[in-house]
Design an enzyme around this catalytic site. Structure first.
Site, PDB file in Angstrom:
ATOM      1  NE  ARG A 138      -2.715   7.824  -9.371  1.00 48.89           N
ATOM      2  CZ  ARG A 138      -3.116   7.673  -8.385  1.00 48.89           C
ATOM      3  NH1 ARG A 138      -2.657   7.231  -7.380  1.00 48.89           N
ATOM      4  NH2 ARG A 138      -4.556   7.639  -8.128  1.00 48.89           N
ATOM      5  CD  GLU A 187      -2.913   1.235   0.737  1.00 47.30           C
ATOM      6  OE1 GLU A 187      -2.582   1.806  -0.820  1.00 47.30           O
ATOM      7  OE2 GLU A 187      -3.938   1.305   0.898  1.00 47.30           O
ATOM      8  CG  ASP A 188      -0.965   4.752  -1.555  1.00 46.67           C
ATOM      9  OD1 ASP A 188      -1.677   4.079  -0.722  1.00 46.67           O
ATOM     10  OD2 ASP A 188      -1.500   5.721  -2.186  1.00 46.67           O
ATOM     11  CG  ASP A 207      -5.338   9.797   6.140  1.00 44.91           C
ATOM     12  OD1 ASP A 207      -4.586  10.172   6.985  1.00 44.91           O
ATOM     13  OD2 ASP A 207      -6.226  10.230   5.451  1.00 44.91           O
ATOM     14  CG  PHE A 232      -3.141  15.588   0.859  1.00 45.32           C
ATOM     15  CD1 PHE A 232      -4.104  14.847   1.491  1.00 45.32           C
ATOM     16  CD2 PHE A 232      -2.999  15.582  -0.392  1.00 45.32           C
ATOM     17  CE1 PHE A 232      -4.883  13.919   0.876  1.00 45.32           C
ATOM     18  CE2 PHE A 232      -3.719  14.556  -1.048  1.00 45.32           C
ATOM     19  CZ  PHE A 232      -4.468  13.994  -0.736  1.00 45.32           C
TER      20      PHE A 232
HETATM   21  P1  IMP Z   1      -7.251   5.705   4.926  1.00 46.97           P
HETATM   22  O1  IMP Z   1      -8.462   4.580   4.413  1.00 46.97           O
HETATM   23  O2  IMP Z   1      -7.730   6.860   5.492  1.00 46.97           O
HETATM   24  O3  IMP Z   1      -6.241   5.111   5.483  1.00 46.97           O
HETATM   25  O4  IMP Z   1      -6.792   6.138   3.311  1.00 46.97           O
HETATM   26  C1  IMP Z   1      -6.072   5.646   2.638  1.00 46.97           C
HETATM   27  C2  IMP Z   1      -5.941   6.199   1.256  1.00 46.97           C
HETATM   28  O5  IMP Z   1      -6.102   7.671   1.215  1.00 46.97           O
HETATM   29  C3  IMP Z   1      -4.742   5.804   0.739  1.00 46.97           C
HETATM   30  O6  IMP Z   1      -4.473   4.797  -0.198  1.00 46.97           O
HETATM   31  C4  IMP Z   1      -4.378   7.020  -0.384  1.00 46.97           C
HETATM   32  O7  IMP Z   1      -5.032   6.648  -1.814  1.00 46.97           O
HETATM   33  C5  IMP Z   1      -5.365   8.313   0.193  1.00 46.97           C
HETATM   34  N1  IMP Z   1      -4.626   9.430   0.931  1.00 46.97           N
HETATM   35  C6  IMP Z   1      -4.452   9.486   2.243  1.00 46.97           C
HETATM   36  N2  IMP Z   1      -3.730  10.261   2.533  1.00 46.97           N
HETATM   37  C7  IMP Z   1      -3.123  10.964   1.400  1.00 46.97           C
HETATM   38  C8  IMP Z   1      -2.134  11.755   1.111  1.00 46.97           C
HETATM   39  O8  IMP Z   1      -1.741  12.573   1.899  1.00 46.97           O
HETATM   40  N3  IMP Z   1      -1.935  11.872  -0.209  1.00 46.97           N
HETATM   41  C9  IMP Z   1      -2.379  10.982  -1.272  1.00 46.97           C
HETATM   42  N4  IMP Z   1      -3.351  10.362  -1.037  1.00 46.97           N
HETATM   43  C10 IMP Z   1      -3.579   9.989   0.325  1.00 46.97           C
HETATM   44 MG    MG Z   2      -4.345   4.555  -2.362  1.00 45.85          MG
END
Ligand code: IMP
Ligand code: MG
Length: 184
Positions: free
Chosen positions: A168, A102-103, A106, A155
Site C-alpha cells: 500500500r 475511496e481508493d 470496481d 488488478f
Molecule cells: P467493489 O465493491 O467491487 O466496487 O470493490 C471495491 C473494493 O475492492 C475497493 O475498495 C478495493 O479494496 C478492492 N479492489 C477492487 N479492485 C482492486 C484492485 O485492482 N486492486 C486492489 N483492490 C481492489
Molecule cells: Mg478498499
C-alpha cells in the site's frame, strides 16, 4: 513478502501524475465547498494515501472520519456483493456535507452499500470522491462526483491499494502480473 518488481507488469499511474491529479481534485472540491461545512469519510484501508494527500491540498476547513468495509475475502474477486461494516464512524454525519473518499470502485457493491447506510443517517449531502474507477466492471450504478482516473480492467496495487494487504505504501499505481503474483 516479495519485492513488488517480481510481479509488476507496468506502472499505470506514476507518482507525478497521481500528485498532479490530486491537486486538481483538491482545487475542484475546494471550489465546490467554499463557504460550506465539509466532512471527509475515508474508506479504510485503501483510501488512506489518497485521503492524506487530498487533505493537504484542500483549502476549505473540513473534518475527517473513517470507516472500514469489506467485500473481498482472501481472494481478489467480489463474489456475493455482500459488504460487511467492520469499523463504523465515530462521529455523526447528520446535517453534514459528506464526501466519501475511496481508493477504487470496481463492481460498485461496496460503495452502493456505504451510500445506502450513510444516507439513512440524514447527512445534508452525500457525495463520492474516488481515485480510481474501473468503469467497465460496474455491476451496480453509483454516482461519482469526483474521479481521479478511469482505469482498464486490470488488478492494480500501490498508493493505498493492496495485494494481500502489502504494498500500500508504493507512491505509484502499478498493474500486477497475476500469473507471477498468484502462482503458488
Ligand atoms: P467493489 O465493491 O467491487 O466496487 O470493490 C471495491 C473494493 O475492492 C475497493 O475498495 C478495493 O479494496 C478492492 N479492489 C477492487 N479492485 C482492486 C484492485 O485492482 N486492486 C486492489 N483492490 C481492489
Ligand atoms: Mg478498499
Amino acid at each position: 513478502m516479495r519485492d513488488y518488481r517480481e510481479f509488476l507488469a507496468e506502472i499505470l499511474i506514476p507518482e507525478d501524475r497521481l500528485q498532479a491529479r490530486v491537486q486538481e481534485l483538491g482545487a475542484a472540491i475546494s471550489r465546490d465547498f467554499a463557504g460550506k461545512d465539509l466532512m471527509l469519510v475515508c474508506i479504510l484501508r485503501g483510501g488512506v494515501m489518497f485521503l492524506a494527500d487530498l487533505m493537504r491540498v484542500l483549502s476549505v476547513p473540513h473534518t475527517v472520519d473513517f470507516m472500514a468495509v469489506s467485500s473481498y475475502g482472501a481472494g481478489v474477486r467480489s463474489t456475493t456483493g455482500q459488504v460487511r461494516i467492520s469499523l463504523d464512524l465515530t462521529t455523526s454525519i447528520e446535517g453534514r456535507n459528506v464526501l466519501i473518499v475511496e481508493d477504487i470502485i470496481d463492481s460498485g457493491f461496496t460503495l452502493a452499500s456505504v451510500l445506502e447506510l450513510l444516507s439513512a443517517r440524514r447527512p445534508h449531502s452525500l457525495q463520492v470522491c474516488t481515485l480510481l474507477d474501473k468503469a467497465e466492471r460496474r455491476e451496480t450504478e453509483v454516482p461519482i462526483a469526483y474521479c481521479g482516473f478511469v482505469i482498464p480492467n486490470k488488478f492494480v496495487f500501490g498508493y493505498g491499494l493492496d495485494l494481500d494487504e502489502y504494498y500500500r505504501n508504493l507512491p505509484f499505481v502499478g498493474v500486477v502480473q497475476p500469473e507471477k503474483f498468484f502462482a503458488p
